[in-house]
Design a protein around this motif. Sequence first.
Motif, mmCIF file in Angstrom:
data_model
loop_
_atom_site.group_PDB
_atom_site.id
_atom_site.type_symbol
_atom_site.label_atom_id
_atom_site.label_comp_id
_atom_site.label_asym_id
_atom_site.label_seq_id
_atom_site.Cartn_x
_atom_site.Cartn_y
_atom_site.Cartn_z
ATOM 1 N N LEU A 52 51.266 106.300 -60.377
ATOM 2 C CA LEU A 52 52.101 106.679 -62.254
ATOM 3 C C LEU A 52 51.598 107.405 -62.303
ATOM 4 O O LEU A 52 52.522 108.349 -63.120
ATOM 5 C CB LEU A 52 51.162 105.284 -62.417
ATOM 6 C CG LEU A 52 51.107 103.497 -62.358
ATOM 7 C CD1 LEU A 52 50.714 103.048 -62.909
ATOM 8 C CD2 LEU A 52 52.497 103.407 -62.661
ATOM 9 N N LEU A 63 47.174 104.266 -59.718
ATOM 10 C CA LEU A 63 46.785 104.632 -61.273
ATOM 11 C C LEU A 63 47.352 106.088 -61.117
ATOM 12 O O LEU A 63 47.861 106.513 -62.020
ATOM 13 C CB LEU A 63 45.408 105.217 -61.655
ATOM 14 C CG LEU A 63 45.019 105.401 -63.099
ATOM 15 C CD1 LEU A 63 46.068 105.196 -63.735
ATOM 16 C CD2 LEU A 63 43.739 105.912 -63.364
ATOM 17 N N VAL A 87 41.102 99.351 -67.669
ATOM 18 C CA VAL A 87 40.972 98.225 -67.397
ATOM 19 C C VAL A 87 40.451 98.322 -66.080
ATOM 20 O O VAL A 87 40.231 97.326 -65.137
ATOM 21 C CB VAL A 87 43.374 97.709 -67.099
ATOM 22 C CG1 VAL A 87 42.808 96.460 -66.326
ATOM 23 C CG2 VAL A 87 42.651 97.090 -68.853
ATOM 24 N N MET A 88 41.128 99.254 -65.537
ATOM 25 C CA MET A 88 40.180 99.225 -64.233
ATOM 26 C C MET A 88 38.765 99.184 -63.523
ATOM 27 O O MET A 88 38.177 98.706 -63.051
ATOM 28 C CB MET A 88 40.898 100.824 -63.728
ATOM 29 C CG MET A 88 40.419 101.101 -62.105
ATOM 30 S SD MET A 88 41.318 102.091 -60.624
ATOM 31 C CE MET A 88 40.279 103.477 -62.152
ATOM 32 N N SER A 104 42.951 100.120 -56.339
ATOM 33 C CA SER A 104 43.533 100.331 -57.851
ATOM 34 C C SER A 104 43.526 102.066 -58.643
ATOM 35 O O SER A 104 44.242 103.116 -59.528
ATOM 36 C CB SER A 104 42.958 99.817 -59.183
ATOM 37 O OG SER A 104 41.756 99.567 -59.095
ATOM 38 N N THR A 112 47.857 105.395 -72.016
ATOM 39 C CA THR A 112 48.248 105.145 -70.727
ATOM 40 C C THR A 112 47.222 104.683 -69.712
ATOM 41 O O THR A 112 46.542 103.930 -69.592
ATOM 42 C CB THR A 112 49.865 104.635 -70.618
ATOM 43 O OG1 THR A 112 50.381 105.527 -69.730
ATOM 44 C CG2 THR A 112 50.653 104.189 -71.897
ATOM 45 N N THR A 113 46.952 106.346 -69.597
ATOM 46 C CA THR A 113 46.566 106.358 -68.624
ATOM 47 C C THR A 113 44.775 106.053 -68.772
ATOM 48 O O THR A 113 44.047 105.465 -67.920
ATOM 49 C CB THR A 113 45.785 108.128 -68.029
ATOM 50 O OG1 THR A 113 47.333 107.964 -67.351
ATOM 51 C CG2 THR A 113 45.543 108.088 -67.072
ATOM 52 N N SER A 161 37.993 95.806 -64.319
ATOM 53 C CA SER A 161 38.127 94.778 -62.933
ATOM 54 C C SER A 161 37.098 94.935 -61.790
ATOM 55 O O SER A 161 36.522 93.539 -61.543
ATOM 56 C CB SER A 161 39.552 95.275 -62.634
ATOM 57 O OG SER A 161 39.552 94.447 -61.447
ATOM 58 N N LEU A 193 44.274 103.411 -71.016
ATOM 59 C CA LEU A 193 43.690 102.046 -71.336
ATOM 60 C C LEU A 193 44.049 101.159 -69.818
ATOM 61 O O LEU A 193 43.058 100.507 -69.466
ATOM 62 C CB LEU A 193 45.562 101.497 -71.546
ATOM 63 C CG LEU A 193 45.253 100.116 -71.933
ATOM 64 C CD1 LEU A 193 44.476 99.551 -72.360
ATOM 65 C CD2 LEU A 193 47.006 99.619 -72.017
ATOM 66 N N TYR A 194 44.604 102.252 -68.701
ATOM 67 C CA TYR A 194 44.634 101.825 -66.921
ATOM 68 C C TYR A 194 42.980 101.794 -66.489
ATOM 69 O O TYR A 194 42.301 101.307 -66.186
ATOM 70 C CB TYR A 194 45.324 102.628 -66.232
ATOM 71 C CG TYR A 194 46.767 102.107 -66.472
ATOM 72 C CD1 TYR A 194 47.176 100.935 -66.708
ATOM 73 C CD2 TYR A 194 47.841 103.134 -66.292
ATOM 74 C CE1 TYR A 194 48.728 100.816 -67.101
ATOM 75 C CE2 TYR A 194 48.653 102.782 -66.296
ATOM 76 C CZ TYR A 194 49.446 101.426 -67.178
ATOM 77 O OH TYR A 194 50.809 100.971 -67.029
ATOM 78 N N LEU A 195 42.806 103.191 -66.983
ATOM 79 C CA LEU A 195 41.312 103.395 -66.739
ATOM 80 C C LEU A 195 40.556 102.170 -67.568
ATOM 81 O O LEU A 195 39.157 101.831 -66.241
ATOM 82 C CB LEU A 195 40.672 104.656 -67.526
ATOM 83 C CG LEU A 195 41.487 105.872 -66.459
ATOM 84 C CD1 LEU A 195 40.996 107.358 -66.462
ATOM 85 C CD2 LEU A 195 40.824 105.932 -64.328
ATOM 86 N N ASP A 254 37.560 97.828 -56.333
ATOM 87 C CA ASP A 254 38.932 97.732 -56.836
ATOM 88 C C ASP A 254 40.633 97.611 -56.105
ATOM 89 O O ASP A 254 40.810 98.733 -56.019
ATOM 90 C CB ASP A 254 38.616 99.754 -57.055
ATOM 91 C CG ASP A 254 38.500 100.133 -55.718
ATOM 92 O OD1 ASP A 254 38.207 100.021 -54.982
ATOM 93 O OD2 ASP A 254 38.861 101.378 -55.726
#
Length: 114
Positions: free
Chosen positions: A32, A29, A94-95, A25, A87-88, A98, A90-92, A105
């Motif tokens: 992206l 990221l 969520v990552m 993940s 958004t980065t 998870s 947010l992705y972090l 990962d």
Amino acid sequence: MEAVISIAIGVLFGSGIWLILRPRSFQVLTGLLLMSYAVNLFIFIIGRLWLDRPPLTLGDGAPDPAALADPLPQALVLTAIVIGFATTALYLVVMIGSRGLTGTDHVDGKEPDQ
């Protein structure tokens, strides 16, 4: 100059796509992020690079558009940078969540069998 910037945008975007196809993940990221940098650079270059041209300012009389830099690509890129940062983050989150739930990962949620 256009060829160098076009190659740089292509390399950034191609590297981003390659990283998106990776199984971790963090690599997704990073891919992206590279793709968003390539798109931002593309938008910025569409408005042309002007040297020694002032930005749009209000003054006496009607301004001459040929003597001023185009502010629209600059505003679009600035907005894209702010949205990309959000958004980065947010992705972090969520990552990290998870990773805490699954213990790995890997994008599938489990390590492949060896």
